[in-house]
Scaffold this active site. Structure first.
Site, PDB file in Angstrom:
ATOM      1  N   ILE A 554      70.598 -49.225   8.700  1.00 48.62           N
ATOM      2  CA  ILE A 554      70.122 -48.024   9.388  1.00 48.62           C
ATOM      3  C   ILE A 554      70.705 -46.782   8.718  1.00 48.62           C
ATOM      4  O   ILE A 554      70.199 -45.681   8.904  1.00 48.62           O
ATOM      5  CB  ILE A 554      70.444 -48.083  10.889  1.00 48.62           C
ATOM      6  N   HIS A 594      76.267 -57.356   6.494  1.00 46.86           N
ATOM      7  CA  HIS A 594      75.491 -58.052   7.518  1.00 46.86           C
ATOM      8  C   HIS A 594      76.285 -58.246   8.800  1.00 46.86           C
ATOM      9  O   HIS A 594      75.936 -59.059   9.632  1.00 46.86           O
ATOM     10  CB  HIS A 594      75.006 -59.416   7.013  1.00 46.86           C
TER      11      HIS A 594
END
Ligand SMILES: Cc1ncc(C[n+]2csc(CCOP(=O)(O)OP(=O)(O)O)c2C)c(N)n1
Ligand SMILES: [Mg+2]
Length: 805
Positions: A554, A594
């Site tokens: 993001i 991640h």
């Protein structure tokens, strides 16, 4: 003043019509130029703070305005004042109201003084926050200053036409006439160096949407010449590979001189037709433009342009060339033009004066009130001389602002702390009332105030069959999305891998087959323009859900979320909205990219967007259902490790709603309040079980909504009971945990109830390392939580809880 130019498309135009249309254009060009010239003077004499104007870019904007129709949208930048005047959406007085920062939306319809002048917008909403009929008006999405920041949204504005044309069953009454609307962008030549430009250009070529992007090329970006900006110094040259041909889709690319009125008119007519009818994107490279007054009021271009360039700019000034063309073609004579120019000069001066009077009049009245109270207080006070001086100084300010008024009155109160008089009470009350009246002019409308404010959407609990099925969490969101897409024809989702495979965790599995490739769509890897696509579509009445594959990524989109989406409602004084839902997933997977949870960074940059972190998929689904009934934009972070955990499947899918800003107590306890959210909660719950075994009874609160935060102040109620507080978070130290602690201590005033210093337990400073052990040594572990709580109890009651290690 109205200077509307309706497109005259009939071929049976008389010479008189032709002449009057041209003369009207020339009038707008001259008016716009006069505004720029006078605007600069207003800044240099100190009446306005900063000016950036559209001089040198007038003529192409007139050609563009001719083909801009009702329903169309603009997404441009600060040079477009001429266009705004030509479509009848900017008067002289409004131009100056913007420059002066008039806080009344009726005077400065662009932003009520919140944005500097030159940032344009039209009103998509009425005063109740309801959609106006956008098909009946000419629309401009609200400008932002970051260069190329208008590009991602432009993509969505164009994509909306495609959706309205191709997806059946949407009520398009207020938004589209069969997708015939064009989204028109403008950008400066230098700003095409930005990644956002290239990303958007590529995406629009892939999507084949009715987008026309004009590049106003004046060879410069402030002082930096094209040779430092653009390969081959030409954006149309290097984008040639995008040109469509007989075999492949792509762009139509047009290059045209910005001072050549007839060629510009022709170029825009061609672009309009292609984009409107065939949904082909078009790029118009408008070259040989100038900057008669340099970039902005903060510098002079004589510092970086040589004499030859300056002389060329004078000769090729588009207004001068337009004038010469009018004379050469006998459309008007010298005398007529001189007379017209003289009249316009006066008109602009008058408009400027009207704007100044309007902005200063209320302030003068407010100042008068303040001075009266100050003088009365001076007469009654032992420190009257000091107060009188404040009053006199205030009166002497030549262009006073509200800052001056408040500064003087608030300072006066410092001289009379020990006094007690009627005059003191009067001034105190006046100051309080003044702040109450004025502060909203600068701070209101960050979110919707209407009945569609997300905070007004009531809770609806999930309901279950007698023996509800235990399903994987991802099935709960998928079934709920299914319900959403059948309930809201205007809802659509798109993201990397969101379409064909139904997202990387199969929360959308099978839905593309059911709802089609436009409503459940795969898109390219391009996070910023995914968000922009969502913003633009939401601004045209659709309900997009933009998916960012992982929370870690993001960051690519954060700039546009922060600069565009988060500010939209605020910067337009509630006159535009983009009820976009951003879906992502994060927390506790593996490795540096991640498993991050950069929530501190996110929440600090997106005030104006709700940020929700549901701990499971039922709560996530409930948030989606709430938001679809609301007008506010939001980010939902689903927990990556929740998709495979079992949950019960509610039977009121699409209907149950989780309210925003309401915390949930997951376990009651009496010794300490543990506050957390998202995936970390599962660990906190386990730690609480183990703590109970050694006699520590912790209360666990799930924040679940970081923005807005605990609106009912339930956390402080818990702290009042337990007298201890720990915030547990997998973000970096001082990240989201600092925000949470600030809310609980400062906003909720929990300090008074604490028997131990409040504690935050966060991750390490670095990104989380790979693997199970990497996670253990990077983020708060079960043992970390247990020991941190135990340690706090040990400090408070050492005999009950002897030292652990
Ligand atoms: C992201 C970002 N970087 C820097 C700036 C400062 N800035 C404002 S305008 C500008 C130059 C833009 O040049 P160009 O795109 O050619 O437009 P022009 O002003 O020449 O019309 C710069 C660097 C900004 N507004 N945003
Ligand atoms: Mg430029």
């Amino acid at each position: 003043m109205q200077m509307q130019t309706e497109p005259n498309t009939t071929n049976a135009m008389t010479f008189e019509d032709f002449r009057s249309e041209i003369m009207n254009d020339y009038k707008i060009a001259v008016t716009s130029r006069e505004c720029s010239l006078l605007g600069r003077r207003e800044v240099l004499t100190g009446k306005a703070k900063f000016g950036i104007f559209g001089d040198g870019k007038e003529v192409p904007q007139l050609a563009w305005a001719k083909v801009f129709r009702n329903g169309d949208f603009r997404s441009g930048y600060y040079r477009d004042q001429t266009f705004m005047m030509a479509i009848g959406q900017l008067t002289i007085q409004q131009f100056f109201a913007g420059l002066y920062g008039h806080t009344d939306i009726d005077h400065d319809p662009m932003s009520a003084g919140r944005q500097m002048g030159g940032h344009f917008a039209t009103h998509s909403l009425d005063e109740n926050g309801h959609w106006k009929n956008l098909v009946d008006q000419k629309n401009s999405s609200s400008d932002i200053s970051p260069t190329a920041g208008q590009m991602p949204r432009l993509l969505g504005l164009a994509q909306a036409s495609k959706i309205y044309r191709q997806v059946k069953g949407i009520d398009a009454t207020k938004f589209s006439d069969n997708g015939n609307e064009i989204a028109w962008g403008t950008i400066g030549n230098a700003s095409t160096s930005e990644g956002l430009f290239f990303e958007t250009i590529n995406a629009a070529g892939v999507l084949q949407v009715p987008m026309v992007i004009s590049i106003w090329d004046d060879e410069y970006g402030i002082s930096v010449h094209a040779r430092h900006q653009t390969t081959k110094e030409s954006i149309s040259e290097i984008l040639k590979g995008f040109q469509k041909d007989e075999t492949q889709n792509g762009y139509e690319i047009i290059k045209v001189n910005g001072w050549d009125y007839p060629s510009l008119v022709e170029a825009y007519q061609k672009a309009s037709q292609l984009a409107r009818e065939a949904h082909v994107p078009v790029l118009i490279h408008v070259v040989e433009l100038t900057q008669p007054q340099g970039h902005s009021t903060s510098g002079s271009h004589e510092r970086y342009k040589n004499e030859a360039r300056l002389a060329w700019e004078t000769e090729y000034d588009c207004n001068a060339k337009f004038r010469a063309w009018i004379l050469a073609n006998n459309i008007a004579d010298e005398e007529t033009l001189t007379e017209l120019e003289k009249n316009i000069k006066k008109e602009v001066r008058d408009g400027k004066k009207a704007a100044w009077d309007a902005v200063t009049k209320p302030i003068s009245q407010e100042l008068e009130e303040a001075v009266q109270r100050l003088d009365a207080l001076a007469d009654a006070s032992d420190n009257g001389v000091f107060i009188k001086k404040l009053s006199n100084d205030l009166k002497a300010i030549s262009e006073p602002g509200r800052k001056d008024i408040l500064s003087a009155t608030r300072k006066a109160l410092r001289y009379i702390t020990t006094e007690n008089s009627e005059q003191k009470r009067a001034l105190t009350q006046w100051v309080d009332a003044y702040i109450k009246k004025i502060q909203p002019k600068y701070s209101s409308l960050l979110f919707s105030n209407s009945e569609r404010s997300a905070l007004k959407i009531k809770e609806v609990k999930p309901t279950y069959d007698n023996n509800p099925e235990d399903v994987d969490g991802r099935v709960v969101v998928r079934e709920n999305f299914d319900a959403i897409f059948s309930k809201y024809p205007e809802a659509l989702v798109f993201g990397e891998d969101a379409g064909h495979i139904g997202d990387v965790n199969q929360g959308l599995e099978g839905l593309q087959e059911k709802y089609g490739e436009l409503r459940v769509a795969d898109v390219g890897i391009r996070e910023a323009s995914i968000i922009g696509q969502g913003i633009g579509m939401a601004m045209r009445g659709l309900r997009p859900i933009a998916e960012i594959q992982y929370l870690d990524y993001i960051l690519y989109a954060l700039q546009i979320m922060s600069d565009d989406l988060a500010t939209l409602h605020y910067r337009t004084h509630g006159m535009q909205k983009a009820p976009l839902i951003i879906r992502t997933r994060g927390h506790r997977l593996e490795g540096i990219w991640h498993s991050g949870s950069p929530m501190g960074g996110v929440i600090n940059l997106v005030r104006g967007i709700h940020v929700l972190v549901p701990r499971n998929m039922t709560v996530a689904a409930g948030f989606y259902n709430t938001l679809l009934e609301s007008d506010d934009p939001a980010l939902i972070v689903e927990c990556l490790n929740g998709y495979r955990l079992k949950e019960k499947l509610p039977n009121n899918l699409g209907e149950f709603k989780v309210p925003l800003g309401i915390v949930e107590t997951l376990k009651e306890g009496k010794d300490i309040t543990l506050v957390s959210y998202g995936s970390t909660l599962r660990m906190v719950e386990q730690a609480a079980k183990e703590l109970l075994e050694v006699g520590i009874d912790a209360e666990i609160i799930d924040i679940q909504s970081l923005l807005p935060f605990d609106l009912n102040h339930d956390i402080v109620k818990s702290v009042a009971k337990t007298n201890r507080l720990m915030v547990i978070d997998e973000d970096v130290p001082g990240g989201a945990s600092a925000f949470i602690l600030n809310e609980i201590i400062n906003t909720q005033n929990a300090f008074q109830f604490l028997d131990s210093p409040p504690k935050t337990l966060a991750a390490q400073q670095h990104r989380p390392a790979y693997g199970t052990d990497g996670d253990y040594f990077s983020k708060p572990s079960l043992e970390d939580i247990f020991e941190a709580v135990y340690e706090m109890m040990h400090e408070a009651r050492p005999t009950d809880f002897p030292k652990l290690r």
